[in-house]
Design a protein around this motif. Structure first.
Motif, short mmCIF file in Angstrom:
data_model
loop_
_atom_site.label_atom_id
_atom_site.label_comp_id
_atom_site.label_asym_id
_atom_site.label_seq_id
_atom_site.Cartn_x
_atom_site.Cartn_y
_atom_site.Cartn_z
N GLY A 78 0.84 -1.30 -0.03
CA GLY A 78 0.05 0.08 0.20
C GLY A 78 0.81 1.18 0.11
N TRP A 79 1.94 1.37 0.67
CA TRP A 79 2.83 2.45 0.66
C TRP A 79 3.51 2.85 -0.68
N LEU A 102 2.14 12.74 8.08
CA LEU A 102 2.79 12.67 9.17
C LEU A 102 1.96 11.99 10.18
N ASP A 103 0.82 12.21 10.14
CA ASP A 103 -0.36 11.49 10.95
C ASP A 103 -0.21 10.11 10.83
N LEU A 104 -0.20 9.83 9.20
CA LEU A 104 -0.22 8.53 8.96
C LEU A 104 0.99 7.63 9.47
N ALA A 105 2.16 8.26 9.50
CA ALA A 105 3.27 7.85 9.97
C ALA A 105 3.39 7.70 11.49
N LEU A 140 7.25 6.83 6.63
CA LEU A 140 8.25 7.72 6.67
C LEU A 140 9.04 7.72 5.27
N VAL A 141 9.20 6.45 4.74
CA VAL A 141 9.96 6.17 3.67
C VAL A 141 9.14 6.84 2.38
N LEU A 142 7.75 6.80 2.50
CA LEU A 142 6.91 7.60 1.44
C LEU A 142 7.10 8.84 1.39
N ILE A 143 7.01 9.77 2.82
CA ILE A 143 7.38 10.85 2.89
C ILE A 143 8.71 11.47 2.06
N VAL A 144 9.73 10.70 2.50
CA VAL A 144 11.14 11.01 1.94
C VAL A 144 10.95 10.82 0.32
N ASP A 145 10.35 9.83 -0.12
CA ASP A 145 10.36 9.68 -1.47
C ASP A 145 9.61 10.70 -2.23
#
Length: 160
Positions: A78-79, A102-105, A140-145
């Motif tokens: 899903g990510w 960030l709320d998801l993370a 977190l990986v999603l946000i950085v990507d």
């Protein structure tokens, strides 16, 4: 004998309200969405407009609060799907997009630095400083990507 009272109780202790009422049954959204396809149902909502995609991210966060949904989301990668959908609509990203991510993370949790709100902060008008504990590494990986994608050719940062 029953009396009608507008405010408070009647003379005999009974309260009768004028008007009508109805009975309804509320369902938890996660249970309903599970029945029609689970978290994946939210993915098309992400591509609609900035307001709806933030709302859809918040719904995804709510759905992931159930362990069985979180496991299914991980199993379906899903990510990565979420990243693909969000990269396609990077022109609509706002600070609220990243706040929802960030709320998801953080699995929707915010904590005060001391673990409890000091009385001085409760009495004051200023907001209490809180932080997020990142509990979902995939987010977190999603946000950085996504931050790298924003700086990629064709991304929002390259057009500024």
């Amino acid at each position: 004998k029953q009396k009608t009272a507008e405010a408070g109780g009647g003379a005999d202790g009974l309260l009768v309200l004028a008007g009508s009422s109805s009975v309804h049954h509320t369902r938890w959204a996660a249970a309903t969405l599970d029945a029609v396809g689970g978290v994946g149902v939210c993915f098309p909502l992400l591509a609609m407009n900035p307001v709806l995609h933030v709302a859809a991210l918040r719904v995804v966060g709510g759905l992931l609060s159930r362990p069985e949904n979180a496991a299914a989301f991980e199993d379906m990668r899903g990510w990565m799907i979420l990243e693909h959908v969000l990269v396609q609509m990077r022109d609509m990203w706002t600070f609220r997009t990243f706040d929802a991510l960030l709320d998801l993370a953080a699995a929707g949790e915010r904590e005060h630095a001391t673990g409890a709100v000091p009385l001085a902060d409760m009495a004051s008008a200023r907001p209490v400083q809180k932080y997020r504990v990142l509990r979902r590494p995939g987010a977190l990986v999603l946000i950085v990507d996504l931050l790298f994608a924003a700086d990629a050719p064709g991304g929002a940062a390259s057009r500024a």
